[in-house]
Write a protein that holds these residues in place. Structure first.
Motif, PDB file in Angstrom:
ATOM      1  N   LEU A 198       0.823  -1.203   0.000  1.00  0.00           N
ATOM      2  CA  LEU A 198       0.000   0.000   0.000  1.00  0.00           C
ATOM      3  C   LEU A 198       0.861   1.260   0.000  1.00  0.00           C
ATOM      4  O   LEU A 198       0.528   2.250  -0.664  1.00  0.00           O
ATOM      5  N   ALA A 199       1.984   1.235   0.735  1.00  0.00           N
ATOM      6  CA  ALA A 199       2.854   2.407   0.782  1.00  0.00           C
ATOM      7  C   ALA A 199       3.543   2.665  -0.551  1.00  0.00           C
ATOM      8  O   ALA A 199       3.965   3.784  -0.832  1.00  0.00           O
ATOM      9  N   SER A 200       3.668   1.613  -1.383  1.00  0.00           N
ATOM     10  CA  SER A 200       4.324   1.801  -2.679  1.00  0.00           C
ATOM     11  C   SER A 200       3.400   2.437  -3.712  1.00  0.00           C
ATOM     12  O   SER A 200       3.865   2.895  -4.763  1.00  0.00           O
ATOM     13  N   PHE A 201       2.085   2.483  -3.438  1.00  0.00           N
ATOM     14  CA  PHE A 201       1.134   3.065  -4.390  1.00  0.00           C
ATOM     15  C   PHE A 201       1.045   4.584  -4.265  1.00  0.00           C
ATOM     16  O   PHE A 201       0.649   5.260  -5.208  1.00  0.00           O
ATOM     17  N   VAL A 202       1.341   5.107  -3.095  1.00  0.00           N
ATOM     18  CA  VAL A 202       1.217   6.541  -2.856  1.00  0.00           C
ATOM     19  C   VAL A 202       2.548   7.077  -2.361  1.00  0.00           C
ATOM     20  O   VAL A 202       3.400   6.326  -1.878  1.00  0.00           O
ATOM     21  N   GLU A 203       2.723   8.373  -2.511  1.00  0.00           N
ATOM     22  CA  GLU A 203       3.929   9.005  -1.981  1.00  0.00           C
ATOM     23  C   GLU A 203       3.833   9.028  -0.459  1.00  0.00           C
ATOM     24  O   GLU A 203       2.917   9.625   0.101  1.00  0.00           O
ATOM     25  N   PRO A 204       4.761   8.400   0.237  1.00  0.00           N
ATOM     26  CA  PRO A 204       4.617   8.271   1.693  1.00  0.00           C
ATOM     27  C   PRO A 204       4.781   9.614   2.389  1.00  0.00           C
ATOM     28  O   PRO A 204       5.640  10.415   2.048  1.00  0.00           O
ATOM     29  N   ASN A 205       3.924   9.841   3.361  1.00  0.00           N
ATOM     30  CA  ASN A 205       4.072  10.959   4.281  1.00  0.00           C
ATOM     31  C   ASN A 205       3.465  10.560   5.617  1.00  0.00           C
ATOM     32  O   ASN A 205       2.988   9.428   5.788  1.00  0.00           O
ATOM     33  N   PHE A 206       3.501  11.464   6.559  1.00  0.00           N
ATOM     34  CA  PHE A 206       3.069  11.154   7.924  1.00  0.00           C
ATOM     35  C   PHE A 206       1.633  10.646   7.954  1.00  0.00           C
ATOM     36  O   PHE A 206       1.333   9.605   8.552  1.00  0.00           O
ATOM     37  N   TRP A 207       0.716  11.363   7.298  1.00  0.00           N
ATOM     38  CA  TRP A 207      -0.698  11.039   7.403  1.00  0.00           C
ATOM     39  C   TRP A 207      -1.081   9.826   6.566  1.00  0.00           C
ATOM     40  O   TRP A 207      -1.956   9.049   6.961  1.00  0.00           O
ATOM     41  N   TRP A 208      -0.441   9.631   5.416  1.00  0.00           N
ATOM     42  CA  TRP A 208      -0.708   8.427   4.629  1.00  0.00           C
ATOM     43  C   TRP A 208      -0.275   7.175   5.395  1.00  0.00           C
ATOM     44  O   TRP A 208      -0.982   6.169   5.431  1.00  0.00           O
ATOM     45  N   LEU A 209       0.917   7.223   5.990  1.00  0.00           N
ATOM     46  CA  LEU A 209       1.380   6.083   6.767  1.00  0.00           C
ATOM     47  C   LEU A 209       0.456   5.823   7.960  1.00  0.00           C
ATOM     48  O   LEU A 209       0.173   4.673   8.298  1.00  0.00           O
ATOM     49  N   LEU A 210      -0.002   6.900   8.578  1.00  0.00           N
ATOM     50  CA  LEU A 210      -0.918   6.740   9.706  1.00  0.00           C
ATOM     51  C   LEU A 210      -2.202   6.046   9.274  1.00  0.00           C
ATOM     52  O   LEU A 210      -2.686   5.130   9.951  1.00  0.00           O
ATOM     53  N   LEU A 211      -2.753   6.459   8.145  1.00  0.00           N
ATOM     54  CA  LEU A 211      -3.996   5.857   7.662  1.00  0.00           C
ATOM     55  C   LEU A 211      -3.789   4.392   7.278  1.00  0.00           C
ATOM     56  O   LEU A 211      -4.631   3.529   7.597  1.00  0.00           O
ATOM     57  N   ILE A 212      -2.672   4.092   6.623  1.00  0.00           N
ATOM     58  CA  ILE A 212      -2.405   2.716   6.198  1.00  0.00           C
ATOM     59  C   ILE A 212      -2.220   1.799   7.405  1.00  0.00           C
ATOM     60  O   ILE A 212      -2.780   0.689   7.464  1.00  0.00           O
ATOM     61  N   MET A 213      -1.461   2.256   8.409  1.00  0.00           N
ATOM     62  CA  MET A 213      -1.228   1.425   9.590  1.00  0.00           C
ATOM     63  C   MET A 213      -2.475   1.312  10.459  1.00  0.00           C
ATOM     64  O   MET A 213      -2.660   0.324  11.177  1.00  0.00           O
ATOM     65  N   LEU A 214      -3.352   2.316  10.374  1.00  0.00           N
ATOM     66  CA  LEU A 214      -4.593   2.262  11.147  1.00  0.00           C
ATOM     67  C   LEU A 214      -5.516   1.150  10.669  1.00  0.00           C
ATOM     68  O   LEU A 214      -6.367   0.665  11.426  1.00  0.00           O
ATOM     69  N   LEU A 215      -5.345   0.718   9.415  1.00  0.00           N
ATOM     70  CA  LEU A 215      -6.178  -0.357   8.880  1.00  0.00           C
ATOM     71  C   LEU A 215      -6.030  -1.652   9.668  1.00  0.00           C
ATOM     72  O   LEU A 215      -6.949  -2.487   9.691  1.00  0.00           O
ATOM     73  N   PHE A 216      -4.886  -1.839  10.328  1.00  0.00           N
ATOM     74  CA  PHE A 216      -4.640  -3.093  11.038  1.00  0.00           C
ATOM     75  C   PHE A 216      -4.472  -2.905  12.542  1.00  0.00           C
ATOM     76  O   PHE A 216      -4.745  -3.834  13.309  1.00  0.00           O
ATOM     77  N   SER A 217      -4.018  -1.737  12.980  1.00  0.00           N
ATOM     78  CA  SER A 217      -3.679  -1.576  14.397  1.00  0.00           C
ATOM     79  C   SER A 217      -4.898  -1.484  15.304  1.00  0.00           C
ATOM     80  O   SER A 217      -4.774  -1.657  16.521  1.00  0.00           O
ATOM     81  N   TRP A 218      -6.084  -1.227  14.756  1.00  0.00           N
ATOM     82  CA  TRP A 218      -7.268  -1.052  15.605  1.00  0.00           C
ATOM     83  C   TRP A 218      -7.715  -2.344  16.270  1.00  0.00           C
ATOM     84  O   TRP A 218      -8.496  -2.323  17.235  1.00  0.00           O
ATOM     85  N   MET A 219      -7.243  -3.492  15.806  1.00  0.00           N
ATOM     86  CA  MET A 219      -7.709  -4.771  16.345  1.00  0.00           C
ATOM     87  C   MET A 219      -7.085  -5.132  17.685  1.00  0.00           C
ATOM     88  O   MET A 219      -7.504  -6.098  18.328  1.00  0.00           O
ATOM     89  N   ALA A 220      -6.087  -4.360  18.135  1.00  0.00           N
ATOM     90  CA  ALA A 220      -5.363  -4.741  19.344  1.00  0.00           C
ATOM     91  C   ALA A 220      -6.249  -4.747  20.587  1.00  0.00           C
ATOM     92  O   ALA A 220      -6.072  -5.589  21.479  1.00  0.00           O
ATOM     93  N   LEU A 221      -7.189  -3.826  20.665  1.00  0.00           N
ATOM     94  CA  LEU A 221      -8.014  -3.705  21.872  1.00  0.00           C
ATOM     95  C   LEU A 221      -9.396  -4.338  21.745  1.00  0.00           C
ATOM     96  O   LEU A 221     -10.154  -4.356  22.723  1.00  0.00           O
ATOM     97  N   VAL A 222      -9.747  -4.828  20.570  1.00  0.00           N
ATOM     98  CA  VAL A 222     -11.103  -5.331  20.359  1.00  0.00           C
ATOM     99  C   VAL A 222     -11.406  -6.508  21.283  1.00  0.00           C
ATOM    100  O   VAL A 222     -12.469  -6.573  21.911  1.00  0.00           O
TER     101      VAL A 222
END
Length: 344
Positions: A198-222
């Protein structure tokens, strides 16, 4: 403060390792927030012809720089204070106060004693990287951006995870069944590879990386929140709240959620350390922040590529190990404070 919270605070303070780790991490993070005043290629104060200027502060708040013509120079562009010509102009009618580190994270030292990466000197305390940039400055800025990234990611991940776990545990039935099957499939995907793709499709920056990593990190507390809601939805005080006419949203977030947050608090420092580690891994592999950004992972990659310059890998590893160790020690202290045996 309630008696149970007083006991939790007392238990946390009794854990000396967690207590001092919190203090040390808080001091380091607070200082890093003012990185522009600690490591900068612009002076803190410039006194010229009786007038005071604050170039570093102007740069910190995003104001335009002071032109060279203000100090008697020839160009209307921003003054280059490290240039000997500009420095001499200022010394004729004033003085400059520099920060402790006279380099920013992107400042290149063109007067190195050897080829870059240069070994540590009194000018560059931990040496320079392979582009001649000061390692100390990049460590300070890299520490700040990694902690800020981890805090923002942990905050949003916790919100999504708590809401998802609350809905699952409270309603149960088919809602819980289908959500659990979705999470089993989603969590079974190779997360790091998907992040790289996913990071290779867009130019990486702070907010793009945050959004991409948020796709998986939310499951930790479920799972934790779901278990607390499954346990608490049939307790007497919840039935009493329903009998008084409260709707589901009020019962969930006013009565059951405060009890569920007790368990989730113990996971937050570990989620934060995991977020920092993931960002460092992406930067190390070259799929993280944009090139040139201050990053601990990028400095580790430089240490790997320049084995003849061991100060690069050693300094980056030391800072990263200290950062993660402090977070783990804080997490252990919070876990002990919220343990059920201390609440009786």
């Amino acid at each position: 403060m309630s008696p149970i919270n007083q006991r939790r605070l007392k238990v946390f303070l009794a854990n000396r390792r967690g207590y001092w780790s919190l203090w040390l991490f808080g001091i380091l993070f607070f200082l890093s927030l003012f990185a522009e005043l600690i490591a900068n290629d612009k002076p803190l104060i410039v006194s010229y012809s009786g007038h005071l200027h604050f170039p570093a502060l102007r740069h910190m708040v995003g104001m335009p720089g002071i032109p060279e013509t203000e100090f008697g120079g020839e160009f209307a562009t921003e003054a280059e204070y490290r240039d000997e010509f500009v420095a001499e102009l200022i010394r004729e009618k004033g003085w400059m106060l520099w920060p402790p580190v006279r380099y920013s994270y992107r400042t290149i030292n063109y007067e190195l004693p050897s080829a870059a990466p240069s070994f540590p000197t009194s000018e560059n305390w931990f040496g320079t990287d392979d582009q001649g940039r000061d390692v100390v400055a990049r460590l300070i800025y890299g520490f700040r951006i990694s902690v800020l990234f981890g805090l923002v990611l942990t905050f949003f991940s916790s919100i999504i995870g708590i809401i998802a776990g609350a809905v699952q545990g409270y309603y149960g039935g088919k809602t819980d069944l289908f959500f659990q099957r979705f999470m089993e499939i989603w969590s079974g995907m190779p997360q790091l590879y998907l992040l790289i793709i996913l990071a290779s499709f867009v130019e990486p920056n702070f907010w793009w990386l945050l959004l991409i990593m948020l796709l998986f990190s939310w499951m930790a507390l479920v799972g934790v929140v779901r278990a607390e809601f499954l346990r608490g939805r049939n307790l007497e005080y919840v039935r009493a709240a329903r009998a008084l006419g409260m709707n589901n949203r009020q019962v969930m977030f006013r009565h059951i959620l405060p009890n569920a947050l007790v368990a989730t608090m113990t996971f937050l420092p570990f989620i934060l350390s995991g977020s920092i580690t993931t960002l460092t891994a992406l930067d190390f592999l070259g799929f993280g922040l944009p090139p040139g950004s201050p990053s601990l992972g990028e400095l580790l990659a430089q240490g790997k590529a320049n084995l003849h310059a061991p100060w690069l890998g050693i300094t980056a590893f030391t800072v990263l190990a200290l950062q993660l160790s402090l977070l783990v020690f804080i997490g252990e202290g919070v876990r002990d404070a919220f343990a059920p045996r201390h609440n009786r």
